[in-house]
Write a protein that holds these residues in place. Sequence first.
Motif, PDB file in Angstrom:
ATOM      1  N   ARG A 188      -5.065  -0.500  -4.012  1.00  0.00           N
ATOM      2  CA  ARG A 188      -4.259  -0.796  -2.809  1.00  0.00           C
ATOM      3  C   ARG A 188      -2.841  -0.264  -2.939  1.00  0.00           C
ATOM      4  NH1 ARG A 188      -6.839  -6.045  -2.763  1.00  0.00           N
ATOM      5  NH2 ARG A 188      -5.081  -6.847  -3.936  1.00  0.00           N
ATOM      6  N   PRO A 233       0.833  -1.212   0.000  1.00  0.00           N
ATOM      7  CA  PRO A 233       0.000   0.000   0.000  1.00  0.00           C
ATOM      8  C   PRO A 233       0.868   1.263   0.000  1.00  0.00           C
ATOM      9  CG  PRO A 233      -0.843  -1.591   1.575  1.00  0.00           C
ATOM     10  CD  PRO A 233       0.483  -2.123   1.080  1.00  0.00           C
ATOM     11  N   ARG A 265      -8.932  -3.164  -7.822  1.00  0.00           N
ATOM     12  CA  ARG A 265      -8.670  -3.205  -6.362  1.00  0.00           C
ATOM     13  C   ARG A 265      -7.168  -3.289  -6.089  1.00  0.00           C
ATOM     14  NH1 ARG A 265     -13.468  -7.018  -5.511  1.00  0.00           N
ATOM     15  NH2 ARG A 265     -15.087  -5.557  -4.943  1.00  0.00           N
ATOM     16  N   ARG A 266      -6.474  -4.118  -6.838  1.00  0.00           N
ATOM     17  CA  ARG A 266      -5.019  -4.250  -6.662  1.00  0.00           C
ATOM     18  C   ARG A 266      -4.324  -2.910  -6.902  1.00  0.00           C
ATOM     19  NH1 ARG A 266      -2.592  -9.400  -7.048  1.00  0.00           N
ATOM     20  NH2 ARG A 266      -4.096 -11.089  -7.164  1.00  0.00           N
TER      21      ARG A 266
END
Length: 166
Positions: free
Chosen positions: A161, A131, A157-158
Amino acid sequence: PRAIDFLETLERLRHPFTPSLYLGSPEACLAGVREKYDGAAEARQYSSLASGVLHPIERDVVERHVKTGGRILDIGCGAGREALGLAREGFRVVGIDIAPRMIEAARANAEREGLAITFRVQSATELDEPPGSFDAAYWNGSYHHIPGRALRVETLRRIGRALAPD
């Protein structure tokens, strides 16, 4: 090289578009994308576009949303056209692409321009950065290669993050 380019062009006429997203498994679709963009003629063509200069609209969008010197992930970087331009504008760039030959071309183009850019052979679907690794993600022209809604959502989403909170 011209004979190979000609033969690859003839082959492309049989299959002019990237493999359809509804045909086969996600793995097979991604393998087809990798195969298409890993060709020598494809890498030469994209490399010829790697001038190291961003289009004005690209520069405006990035400068509006990313502080100078920010860390940018260039997804589907190809032979490095945008990555070179971003680095020349003072951003720290990591470029990823699914095709090894594109990454080879991008590295050669960055070296030719004297730019320090990290390039990796990697699919956006496999992104697993800690992150806050990047201030922004630049993804122009390859989102449609991600097969299926579920894999697209997971890929987004990856990427999310990996971005810094702000």
